[in-house]
Design a protein around this motif. Structure first.
Motif, PDB file in Angstrom:
ATOM      1  N   GLU A 151       0.811  -1.216   0.000  1.00 49.41           N
ATOM      2  CA  GLU A 151       0.000   0.000   0.000  1.00 49.41           C
ATOM      3  C   GLU A 151       0.850   1.274   0.000  1.00 49.41           C
ATOM      4  OE1 GLU A 151      -3.213   0.245  -0.459  1.00 49.41           O
ATOM      5  OE2 GLU A 151      -3.374  -1.923  -0.634  1.00 49.41           O
ATOM      6  N   VAL A 152       1.595   1.472  -1.083  1.00 47.10           N
ATOM      7  CA  VAL A 152       2.343   2.707  -1.290  1.00 47.10           C
ATOM      8  C   VAL A 152       1.975   3.259  -2.658  1.00 47.10           C
ATOM      9  CG1 VAL A 152       4.279   2.133   0.227  1.00 47.10           C
ATOM     10  CG2 VAL A 152       4.332   1.407  -2.160  1.00 47.10           C
ATOM     11  N   ALA A 153       2.221   4.544  -2.845  1.00 50.25           N
ATOM     12  CA  ALA A 153       1.807   5.191  -4.097  1.00 50.25           C
ATOM     13  C   ALA A 153       2.576   4.673  -5.303  1.00 50.25           C
ATOM     14  CB  ALA A 153       1.975   6.707  -3.970  1.00 50.25           C
ATOM     15  N   SER A 154       3.861   4.356  -5.112  1.00 48.77           N
ATOM     16  CA  SER A 154       4.699   3.947  -6.238  1.00 48.77           C
ATOM     17  C   SER A 154       5.553   2.740  -5.856  1.00 48.77           C
ATOM     18  CB  SER A 154       5.595   5.120  -6.675  1.00 48.77           C
ATOM     19  OG  SER A 154       6.478   4.727  -7.715  1.00 48.77           O
ATOM     20  N   PRO A 155       4.982   1.533  -5.901  1.00 42.94           N
ATOM     21  CA  PRO A 155       5.769   0.342  -5.557  1.00 42.94           C
ATOM     22  C   PRO A 155       6.797   0.017  -6.625  1.00 42.94           C
ATOM     23  CG  PRO A 155       3.602  -0.294  -6.361  1.00 42.94           C
ATOM     24  CD  PRO A 155       3.590   1.210  -6.259  1.00 42.94           C
ATOM     25  N   ALA A 172       8.937   7.554   1.743  1.00 44.38           N
ATOM     26  CA  ALA A 172       8.708   8.850   1.102  1.00 44.38           C
ATOM     27  C   ALA A 172       9.114   8.815  -0.367  1.00 44.38           C
ATOM     28  CB  ALA A 172       9.475   9.942   1.842  1.00 44.38           C
ATOM     29  N   ASN A 173      10.200   8.107  -0.674  1.00 48.46           N
ATOM     30  CA  ASN A 173      10.648   7.988  -2.054  1.00 48.46           C
ATOM     31  C   ASN A 173       9.670   7.181  -2.905  1.00 48.46           C
ATOM     32  OD1 ASN A 173      12.873   8.417  -4.040  1.00 48.46           O
ATOM     33  ND2 ASN A 173      12.958   6.190  -3.992  1.00 48.46           N
ATOM     34  N   SER A 178      -0.373   4.739   1.504  1.00 50.99           N
ATOM     35  CA  SER A 178      -1.747   5.182   1.243  1.00 50.99           C
ATOM     36  C   SER A 178      -2.546   5.212   2.534  1.00 50.99           C
ATOM     37  CB  SER A 178      -2.416   4.252   0.225  1.00 50.99           C
ATOM     38  OG  SER A 178      -2.639   2.976   0.806  1.00 50.99           O
ATOM     39  N   ILE A 179      -3.722   5.803   2.494  1.00 55.57           N
ATOM     40  CA  ILE A 179      -4.542   5.954   3.694  1.00 55.57           C
ATOM     41  C   ILE A 179      -5.013   4.598   4.226  1.00 55.57           C
ATOM     42  CG2 ILE A 179      -6.751   6.190   2.513  1.00 55.57           C
ATOM     43  CD1 ILE A 179      -7.442   8.392   4.558  1.00 55.57           C
TER      44      ILE A 179
END
Length: 261
Positions: A151-155, A172-173, A178-179
């Protein structure tokens, strides 16, 4: 009427269980009445080189023409791209060796970067250079690589050009969690000479900075699992949950009215 009340209470309970509390979204929380909280320093073990690592080795001396014989290319090592470092760097093979010009094979498996530097410098001084040559050797990894998923924006697999990377920087990178990502149980999977290590870190607490897994090592795998609210599908915010509640309540009311006729 009693059945309608029961359904309503069930939906209200679902509303509160589906909303994600703010405390589950805030990183590194401490005591509420304490503005500054001391955290024990992290005792991180130095990284030891493994198979398939790529090294960027720089050699300098008074005679630059002689030094070129020991470089992988004739170009300098400054401002190189990740792709050029991959092709021009020194890869640790399956036997733990790197193959360098003139020096041929040098075994660095299990060495720290500093130990590898000392080994290469010692061989150069013993076989090719004198102390008057002002020999300078630098050994670095060709980028800090890690993989992050869940659940991260850019895996995906990331590369950072810095010596140390902590878990917060790695996330952060990747565009942040995600929420619906579980910040209380971020999993770090690490390959070591003795086997695979798996550790869970709670990033909502300041104590996370005291974990030996807070600072990543090259080739670590980070996984962020989803919260139960994602499976429920009722919404992660109050507005979303209220919308789902009103829709469900309207549907139940309509069904009851039709059945009572």
């Amino acid at each position: 009427m009693k059945r309608l009340s029961a359904y309503f209470l069930l939906l209200v309970g679902l509303l509160f269980t589906s909303c994600i509390p703010t405390k589950d979204l805030i990183y590194l929380q401490g005591e509420p009445n304490q503005s500054a909280q001391a955290v024990n320093p992290v005792v991180s073990k130095p990284y030891r080189l493994q198979v398939n690592d790529i090294l960027n080795i720089t050699i300098k001396a008074i005679d630059p023409q002689f030094v070129k014989l020991f470089q992988s290319t004739e170009t300098g090592q400054v401002n190189k791209s990740e792709q050029s470092l991959y092709y021009d760097g020194f890869v640790v093979d399956d036997h733990g060796n790197i193959r360098m010009p003139i020096l041929n094979e040098v075994n660095v498996l299990g060495y720290t970067l500093e130990e590898a530097r000392q080994l290469i410098e010692k061989r150069l001084l013993e076989e090719y250079f004198t102390k008057d040559a002002n020999l300078f050797v630098s050994v670095k990894l060709a980028g800090f690589r890690y993989t992050i998923n869940g659940e991260v924006a850019s895996p995906g697999t990331k590369t950072l050009f810095q010596e140390k990377v902590n878990l917060m920087e790695a996330i952060a990178n990747a565009g942040d969690i995600s929420i619906v990502g579980d910040r209380k149980a971020v999993t770090v999977i690490r390959q070591t000479p003795s086997g695979t290590e798996i550790k869970t870190v709670d990033l909502t607490q300041r104590d996370a900075m005291s974990s030996p897994y807070f600072y990543l090592q090259p080739n670590d795998y980070v996984y962020v699992k989803p919260l139960p609210q994602k499976t429920l599908g009722t919404g992660t915010t109050l507005v979303q949950s209220m919308t789902a509640l009103i829709s469900a309540a309207s549907l139940i009311t309509t069904v009851i009215v039709l059945m009572s006729r």
